[in-house]
Scaffold this motif. Structure first.
Motif, PDB file in Angstrom:
ATOM      1  N   ALA A  61      -7.744   2.129  -3.833  1.00  0.00           N
ATOM      2  CA  ALA A  61      -7.388   3.291  -2.816  1.00  0.00           C
ATOM      3  C   ALA A  61      -6.282   3.169  -2.020  1.00  0.00           C
ATOM      4  CB  ALA A  61      -8.818   3.562  -2.037  1.00  0.00           C
ATOM      5  N   LEU A  62      -5.937   1.861  -1.683  1.00  0.00           N
ATOM      6  CA  LEU A  62      -4.721   1.522  -0.773  1.00  0.00           C
ATOM      7  C   LEU A  62      -3.549   1.741  -1.619  1.00  0.00           C
ATOM      8  CD1 LEU A  62      -6.079  -1.488   0.993  1.00  0.00           C
ATOM      9  CD2 LEU A  62      -4.950   0.438   2.144  1.00  0.00           C
ATOM     10  N   GLY A  63      -3.784   1.653  -2.954  1.00  0.00           N
ATOM     11  CA  GLY A  63      -2.486   1.840  -3.803  1.00  0.00           C
ATOM     12  C   GLY A  63      -1.873   0.508  -4.092  1.00  0.00           C
ATOM     13  N   GLU A  64      -2.529  -0.795  -3.781  1.00  0.00           N
ATOM     14  CA  GLU A  64      -2.162  -1.935  -4.286  1.00  0.00           C
ATOM     15  C   GLU A  64      -2.383  -2.264  -5.883  1.00  0.00           C
ATOM     16  OE1 GLU A  64      -3.583  -4.539  -1.100  1.00  0.00           O
ATOM     17  OE2 GLU A  64      -2.714  -3.385   0.340  1.00  0.00           O
ATOM     18  N   ARG A  65      -3.356  -1.725  -6.373  1.00  0.00           N
ATOM     19  CA  ARG A  65      -3.844  -1.704  -7.810  1.00  0.00           C
ATOM     20  C   ARG A  65      -3.889  -0.439  -8.216  1.00  0.00           C
ATOM     21  NH1 ARG A  65      -8.654  -6.107  -7.013  1.00  0.00           N
ATOM     22  NH2 ARG A  65      -7.401  -7.964  -6.499  1.00  0.00           N
ATOM     23  N   GLY A  66      -4.188  -0.433  -9.751  1.00  0.00           N
ATOM     24  CA  GLY A  66      -4.338   0.873 -10.212  1.00  0.00           C
ATOM     25  C   GLY A  66      -2.990   1.550 -10.381  1.00  0.00           C
ATOM     26  N   PRO A  67      -3.029   2.726 -10.802  1.00  0.00           N
ATOM     27  CA  PRO A  67      -1.573   3.649 -11.117  1.00  0.00           C
ATOM     28  C   PRO A  67      -0.586   3.315  -9.882  1.00  0.00           C
ATOM     29  CG  PRO A  67      -3.403   4.989 -11.374  1.00  0.00           C
ATOM     30  CD  PRO A  67      -4.060   4.014 -10.527  1.00  0.00           C
ATOM     31  N   VAL A  68       0.589   3.193 -10.159  1.00  0.00           N
ATOM     32  CA  VAL A  68       1.601   2.940  -9.116  1.00  0.00           C
ATOM     33  C   VAL A  68       1.519   4.462  -8.170  1.00  0.00           C
ATOM     34  CG1 VAL A  68       3.047   1.312 -10.484  1.00  0.00           C
ATOM     35  CG2 VAL A  68       3.424   3.834 -10.590  1.00  0.00           C
ATOM     36  N   TRP A  69       2.200   4.242  -7.027  1.00  0.00           N
ATOM     37  CA  TRP A  69       2.278   5.328  -6.144  1.00  0.00           C
ATOM     38  C   TRP A  69       3.581   6.098  -6.060  1.00  0.00           C
ATOM     39  CZ3 TRP A  69       5.788   3.555  -2.618  1.00  0.00           C
ATOM     40  CH2 TRP A  69       5.902   2.329  -2.367  1.00  0.00           C
TER      41      TRP A  69
ATOM     42  N   SER B 297       0.896  -1.154  -0.091  1.00  0.00           N
ATOM     43  CA  SER B 297       0.133   0.131   0.082  1.00  0.00           C
ATOM     44  C   SER B 297       0.842   1.253   0.019  1.00  0.00           C
ATOM     45  CB  SER B 297      -0.846   0.013   1.233  1.00  0.00           C
ATOM     46  OG  SER B 297      -0.241   0.098   2.353  1.00  0.00           O
ATOM     47  N   ASP B 298       0.296   2.347  -0.325  1.00  0.00           N
ATOM     48  CA  ASP B 298       1.062   3.562  -0.502  1.00  0.00           C
ATOM     49  C   ASP B 298       1.596   4.035   0.782  1.00  0.00           C
ATOM     50  OD1 ASP B 298       1.649   6.284  -0.963  1.00  0.00           O
ATOM     51  OD2 ASP B 298       0.058   6.564  -2.330  1.00  0.00           O
ATOM     52  N   PRO B 299       2.677   4.236   0.911  1.00  0.00           N
ATOM     53  CA  PRO B 299       3.143   4.704   2.515  1.00  0.00           C
ATOM     54  C   PRO B 299       2.799   6.048   2.793  1.00  0.00           C
ATOM     55  CG  PRO B 299       4.992   4.630   0.652  1.00  0.00           C
ATOM     56  CD  PRO B 299       3.799   4.134   0.140  1.00  0.00           C
ATOM     57  N   ARG B 300       2.185   6.987   1.691  1.00  0.00           N
ATOM     58  CA  ARG B 300       1.974   8.233   1.890  1.00  0.00           C
ATOM     59  C   ARG B 300       0.571   8.178   2.712  1.00  0.00           C
ATOM     60  NH1 ARG B 300       2.824  10.124  -3.949  1.00  0.00           N
ATOM     61  NH2 ARG B 300       1.300   8.216  -4.060  1.00  0.00           N
ATOM     62  N   LEU B 301      -0.207   7.290   2.782  1.00  0.00           N
ATOM     63  CA  LEU B 301      -1.510   7.293   3.560  1.00  0.00           C
ATOM     64  C   LEU B 301      -1.116   7.439   4.774  1.00  0.00           C
ATOM     65  CD1 LEU B 301      -3.219   4.291   1.441  1.00  0.00           C
ATOM     66  CD2 LEU B 301      -3.723   6.542   1.512  1.00  0.00           C
ATOM     67  N   SER B 302      -2.275   8.021   5.799  1.00  0.00           N
ATOM     68  CA  SER B 302      -1.819   8.250   7.099  1.00  0.00           C
ATOM     69  C   SER B 302      -2.478   6.844   7.623  1.00  0.00           C
ATOM     70  CB  SER B 302      -3.019   9.287   7.703  1.00  0.00           C
ATOM     71  OG  SER B 302      -4.275   8.950   7.563  1.00  0.00           O
ATOM     72  N   ASP B 303      -1.993   6.562   8.988  1.00  0.00           N
ATOM     73  CA  ASP B 303      -2.303   5.453   9.563  1.00  0.00           C
ATOM     74  C   ASP B 303      -3.927   5.089   9.800  1.00  0.00           C
ATOM     75  OD1 ASP B 303       0.307   4.562   9.954  1.00  0.00           O
ATOM     76  OD2 ASP B 303       0.366   5.292  11.960  1.00  0.00           O
ATOM     77  N   ALA B 304      -4.659   6.517  10.100  1.00  0.00           N
ATOM     78  CA  ALA B 304      -5.872   6.361  10.286  1.00  0.00           C
ATOM     79  C   ALA B 304      -6.399   6.065   8.706  1.00  0.00           C
ATOM     80  CB  ALA B 304      -6.307   7.503  10.834  1.00  0.00           C
ATOM     81  N   ARG B 305      -6.148   6.617   7.594  1.00  0.00           N
ATOM     82  CA  ARG B 305      -6.721   6.414   6.756  1.00  0.00           C
ATOM     83  C   ARG B 305      -6.304   5.027   5.862  1.00  0.00           C
ATOM     84  NH1 ARG B 305     -10.762   6.736   2.837  1.00  0.00           N
ATOM     85  NH2 ARG B 305      -9.896   6.955   0.814  1.00  0.00           N
ATOM     86  N   ARG B 306      -5.350   4.271   6.025  1.00  0.00           N
ATOM     87  CA  ARG B 306      -4.815   3.007   5.845  1.00  0.00           C
ATOM     88  C   ARG B 306      -5.985   1.892   6.616  1.00  0.00           C
ATOM     89  NH1 ARG B 306      -0.345   3.110   4.733  1.00  0.00           N
ATOM     90  NH2 ARG B 306       1.187   3.255   4.874  1.00  0.00           N
ATOM     91  N   GLN B 307      -6.005   2.266   7.814  1.00  0.00           N
ATOM     92  CA  GLN B 307      -6.845   1.504   8.684  1.00  0.00           C
ATOM     93  C   GLN B 307      -8.383   1.308   8.066  1.00  0.00           C
ATOM     94  OE1 GLN B 307      -5.644  -0.893  10.939  1.00  0.00           O
ATOM     95  NE2 GLN B 307      -7.553  -1.677  10.294  1.00  0.00           N
ATOM     96  N   GLU B 308      -8.783   2.639   7.804  1.00  0.00           N
ATOM     97  CA  GLU B 308     -10.291   2.748   7.197  1.00  0.00           C
ATOM     98  C   GLU B 308     -10.304   2.057   5.791  1.00  0.00           C
ATOM     99  OE1 GLU B 308     -12.469   6.387   4.870  1.00  0.00           O
ATOM    100  OE2 GLU B 308     -11.210   7.035   6.604  1.00  0.00           O
TER     101      GLU B 308
END
Length: 108
Positions: A71-79, A24-35
């Motif tokens: 949305a996590l960055g695991e698919r779609g355009p690379v982060w 997943s995209d490391p730029r995501l906040s912890d809260a957003r990643r958990q959501e």
């Protein structure tokens, strides 16, 4: 106890059974990643439920899984922004990570 998967030196992928999977995209906040992880788990449960009982909703549930993974960055355009290609699903031994992977396997 299950060991954490190998992570490539650049942090872009984990290695599962020798295959690269985008992290997943490391730029995501912890809260957003958990959501988003919570949303992903709900969607995966919905897929299982639809497969067991409600076959007409399988495609909708799978679309929810895809949306969460994107949305996590695991698919779609690379982060990442350096122009490196996406190597998801490729065997680590057949990529630029081959030497690193061979050394990691020797140490395991």
């Amino acid at each position: 106890m299950k060991a954490d998967p190998l992570v490539t030196p650049d942090g872009r992928y984990i290695v599962v059974r020798g295959r690269l999977w985008r992290r997943s995209d490391p730029r995501l906040s912890d809260a957003r990643r958990q959501e988003l992880v919570d949303r992903l788990m709900d969607a995966r449960r919905a897929v299982g439920q639809a497969l067991r009982c409600d076959s007409e909703n399988v495609s909708d549930a799978r679309a929810q899984v895809d949306a969460a993974k994107t949305a996590l960055g695991e698919r779609g355009p690379v982060w990442w922004s350096d122009g490196a290609p996406d190597l998801t699903r490729r065997m680590a031994r057949n990529t630029i990570y081959a030497d690193w992977y061979a050394q990691s396997a020797e140490q395991a």
